[in-house]
Design an enzyme around this catalytic site. Structure first.
Site, short mmCIF file in Angstrom:
data_model
loop_
_atom_site.label_atom_id
_atom_site.label_comp_id
_atom_site.label_asym_id
_atom_site.label_seq_id
_atom_site.Cartn_x
_atom_site.Cartn_y
_atom_site.Cartn_z
N ASP A 116 0.83 -1.20 0.00
CA ASP A 116 0.00 0.00 0.00
C ASP A 116 0.87 1.25 0.00
O ASP A 116 0.57 2.24 -0.66
CB ASP A 116 -0.90 0.01 1.24
CG ASP A 116 -2.05 -0.98 1.11
OD1 ASP A 116 -2.16 -1.61 0.03
OD2 ASP A 116 -2.82 -1.12 2.06
N ALA A 117 1.97 1.21 0.77
CA ALA A 117 2.82 2.39 0.89
C ALA A 117 3.47 2.72 -0.45
O ALA A 117 3.54 3.87 -0.86
CB ALA A 117 3.88 2.16 1.96
N TYR B 139 2.29 1.92 -3.34
CA TYR B 139 1.22 2.40 -4.21
C TYR B 139 0.95 3.88 -3.94
O TYR B 139 0.85 4.70 -4.85
CB TYR B 139 -0.03 1.56 -3.95
CG TYR B 139 -1.24 2.02 -4.73
CD1 TYR B 139 -1.48 1.54 -6.01
CD2 TYR B 139 -2.13 2.93 -4.19
CE1 TYR B 139 -2.59 1.96 -6.72
CE2 TYR B 139 -3.23 3.36 -4.89
CZ TYR B 139 -3.46 2.88 -6.16
OH TYR B 139 -4.55 3.30 -6.86
N SER C 36 -9.09 -16.10 14.30
CA SER C 36 -9.77 -16.71 13.16
C SER C 36 -10.35 -18.06 13.56
O SER C 36 -10.26 -18.46 14.71
CB SER C 36 -8.80 -16.84 11.99
OG SER C 36 -7.58 -17.34 12.47
N LYS D 176 -21.65 -18.30 7.77
CA LYS D 176 -20.37 -17.59 7.83
C LYS D 176 -20.41 -16.54 6.73
O LYS D 176 -20.42 -16.86 5.54
CB LYS D 176 -19.22 -18.57 7.61
CG LYS D 176 -17.86 -17.91 7.69
CD LYS D 176 -16.77 -18.96 7.74
CE LYS D 176 -15.40 -18.35 7.99
NZ LYS D 176 -14.99 -17.37 7.00
N CYS E 274 19.60 -24.72 -8.54
CA CYS E 274 18.71 -23.61 -8.21
C CYS E 274 18.64 -22.64 -9.39
O CYS E 274 19.68 -22.22 -9.89
CB CYS E 274 19.24 -22.90 -6.97
SG CYS E 274 18.40 -21.35 -6.64
N CYS F 51 20.54 -19.19 -8.05
CA CYS F 51 21.97 -19.06 -7.75
C CYS F 51 22.81 -20.18 -8.35
O CYS F 51 24.04 -20.15 -8.25
CB CYS F 51 22.19 -18.98 -6.24
SG CYS F 51 21.89 -20.55 -5.41
#
Ligand code: IVH
Length: 693
Positions: A41-42, A44, A90, A126, A417, A420
């Site tokens: 968000d920051a 953005y 939750s 729910k 990998c 790397c």
């Protein structure tokens, strides 16, 4: 602002405005429609700020559909934080009848109910919305907060005040302090109206009613929220000055009497079969409902029993969410990418031809690991059936073999990998192939850093994923401790594109603000395999301090003896997680990282005892207890849970280090051994007295 706009000519400004507008529109689409944002968000907000600043200087060159011409395309920053007096947790999920049976059995066992003793339960829809805590003081709405990370949410009072079905004053007597919890949602009709309006205005559409409710609650301007016609269903409580009801069903009646809307399709049940019947009945109402529900929540009706059952990790033992089956769709698997995660795991990711499932456009799905790909025989080019449930990442269920193109080849993960080049190995029975490069591997080091600053970790504002990648690439950051040394490299930061005095100072201030950190967050931020936020909290509460944990891990290094037993005996830990923890803390490479970090930050201690316990209970925290014999009032599980709640360690065998033995009926050798060693032995009643009944 040092955004360079001063030096920009009009043509360059127009180009830059168009570029930013397109970039922002792309992020809007990923956020709302695809439910898959790629920046914080920051970050953005920083983009939008840059756009607005440039637009202010060159208003005639801004594109007609630029972001500032739209209302509330993405939730803005800037809400005050609210710490929840009782965390907003939750629910565990149940997916089939067997899970429901286990839930009921688990409750009966924990409460030690005789077979003939009735167990009253409730079943209610729910609601697929956004959970909100409403605080009433003297019967008046005083504050509304979002769930946030469960511990800390955002103050959205001014916006929630605009919601008609949230009473501003309660009718009738109510506790002085009353926090009502429930779900804010958007009805289907309103969702459709809003999206049609946005389409006419050329704005990005919301993917589903839940996203659109969430976006509407987090608007800076309450007038925008008011125009969205949100609604609220109440179902629970948080902080209260007195217990408002003795049963959940009586509580729902009180809520209705105060003026709240309560979802009307709830039912009562006495056993698993009745719960499942209620699930079916509520499921049948679903097509006719004007709001989304994604399952049925079962709850133990008696509040005193709910209190005894308490919580395991982040979810109550007294409730479970029985989800509806997930939605499915067919599409084509276009490619398989390989990502390297924080712990080196190579994860295959399916690249899909975009398809809509449950109202959201899906273009990626998890493939878990290579065994899974082999088992399902998934190949690039295949037509696949995908499933998406709630927030869960979409999964590939099966392949339509009848539609397999000729020449489609089996997939194998690489043995080196992809990031790397180190060897990528599968050890022992591990289903996961891992890069052996450790922190030498850029992907692992970067993922660890991202995890470290993430929301559940140190939550450093303004230090987003993109910054971590760029800082790592340019050698500004390598390990978490380097973050706290960025201040020494202020000059280098200032030279970077897009960074000015103000933004560098803001970042350094945000980092300084994290020089003190609660033990559990610190532990979670380290990114130890399998140690999530819940386990980090359990460990913090059990050991109290980083030093105590490190000492315990060193003593547990032999994987036997009292320290190991105490660690594996913590509710929710188990041998697997204990193994990962001990392995991490005793690996010299990770030990060095922790050491360097502990030199930069102060890790706050966690209180090891809990409130509400009896008089002596505080002194019990940190002590070791053994339960032996048959207990009458409590099940073993409940006894253990209570002891842990007040910060005690529960172990299985008596030794010189045991502080207390609780002996039930027919206690034998353990009781004798305790007496020989001069350890205090209590009856079950004495224990209940001491631990606070
Ligand atoms: S009870 C300790 N009842 O589902 C948590 N939750 O997956 C007790 N939800 O965070 C929650 N409808 O936001 C409860 N009838 C209902 C619910 C409900 C929706 C949400 C709630 C919770 C999430 C858990």
């Amino acid at each position: 602002m040092t955004d360079g706009s001063d030096r920009m000519d009009e043509e360059a400004a127009a180009r830059e405005l168009a570029r930013l507008a397109a970039e922002i529109a792309g992020h809007d689409r990923r956020y709302h429609r695809e439910d898959a944002p790629v920046i914080s968000d920051a970050e953005y907000d920083a983009l939008v700020r840059r756009y607005t600043a440039l637009e202010a200087r060159f208003p005639d060159r801004a594109p007609p559909d630029g972001p500032s011409r739209r209302v509330g395309s993405r939730p803005a920053q800037g809400f005050e934080k609210v710490v929840h007096a009782r965390p907003m947790l939750s629910l565990r999920n149940a997916f089939d009848e067997a899970d429901v049976g286990e839930f009921v059995q688990g409750v009966r066992r924990f409460l030690n109910l005789a077979p003939e003793e009735p167990l009253a339960m409730t079943a209610e829809a729910k609601i697929d919305g956004l959970s909100i805590a409403l605080r009433y003081e003297g019967g008046r709405l005083a504050q509304a907060a979002t769930r946030g990370d469960g511990r800390e949410g955002e103050n959205v009072t001014r916006n929630i005040e605009t919601v008609e079905s949230v009473p501003k004053r309660l009718s009738g007597a109510a506790p002085e302090i009353l926090e009502v919890r429930g779900e804010i949602y958007m009805a289907h009709g309103e969702f459709q109206r809003l999206n049609e309006e946005r389409e006419r205005e050329g704005l990005p559409l919301y993917a589903n009613p839940r996203n659109s409710a969430a976006g509407s609650v987090r608007q800076i301007d309450p007038a925008v929220t008011a125009g969205r016609r949100l609604r609220f269903f109440a179902y629970g409580w948080g902080e209260v000055s007195e217990r408002p009801a003795e049963t959940h069903s009586a509580w729902l009646e009180r809520l209705a009497a105060w003026g709240f809307e309560v979802e009307p399709n709830g039912a009562r049940a006495g056993d698993a079969a009745e719960l499942v019947a209620a699930h079916r009945a509520i499921g049948e109402t679903r097509p006719a409902l004007d709001y989304d529900i994604d399952g049925v929540v079962y709850k133990v009706d008696r509040i005193d029993w709910q209190e005894r059952l308490g919580f395991a990790g982040r979810a109550p033992r007294w409730a479970v969410a029985h989800k509806f089956p997930a939605e499915r769709a067919e599409t084509v698997l276009e490619d398989i990418l390989v990502q390297v995660g924080r712990t080196g795991a190579l994860t295959p990711v399916a690249v899909l031809r975009p398809v809509t499932v449950g109202g959201v456009v899906v273009s990626r799905a998890t493939l878990h690991n290579e065994d899974e790909i082999e088992r399902k025989d998934i190949r690039v080019g295949d037509t696949v059936v995908i499933q998406r449930a709630g927030d869960v990442i979409p999964q590939i269920l099966e392949v339509r073999l009848d539609r397999r193109p000729e020449g489609a080849e089996s997939f194998r993960l690489p043995e080196t990998c992809p990031v790397c080049g180190s060897q990528a190995r599968r050890d022992g029975g591990d289903v996961v192939r891992r890069c052996t490069g450790g922190l030498v591997c850029r992907a692992q080091a970067v993922e660890r850093l991202k995890h470290f600053v993430s929301r559940g970790g140190l939550d450093i504002e303004g230090l987003g994923r993109k910054h971590i990648e760029a800082f790592y690439a340019d050698g500004l950051l390598e390990t978490p401790a380097d973050i706290f040394r960025l201040g020494e490299r202020r000059a280098e930061l200032l030279e970077r594109d897009g960074w000015g005095e103000q933004s560098v100072d803001n970042l350094l201030a945000a980092i300084e603000a994290r020089r003190r950190v609660p033990f559990d967050r610190f532990l979670y931020a380290l990114g130890i395999r399998h140690i999530g936020e819940g386990n980090a909290r359990l460990l913090a509460r059990h050991y109290g301090s980083l030093d105590a944990l490190r000492e315990a891990a060193a003593s547990a290094a032999s994987r036997e003896g009292e320290a190991w037993e105490a660690l594996t005996g913590i509710d929710g830990m188990g041998a697997g997680r204990a193994e990962d923890l001990v392995a991490f803390l005793s690996d010299p490479r990770s030990a060095r990282i922790v050491e360097a970090l502990a030199a930069e930050v102060a890790v706050e201690e966690t209180a090891t005892e809990a409130a509400g316990a009896g008089q002596d209970a505080g002194e019990l925290a940190g002590r070791t207890v053994v339960f032996t014999g048959t207990l009458a009032a409590l099940s073993r599980r409940e006894a253990k849970a209570r002891a842990e709640q007040i910060g005690m360690r529960v172990v299985g065998s008596v030794s010189a280090k045991t502080d207390l033995v609780v002996a039930g009926e027919a206690a034998g050798s353990k009781k004798r051994k305790a007496e020989e060693l001069g350890i205090r032995v209590l009856t079950e009643d004495e224990w209940l007295e001491l631990a606070g009944r």
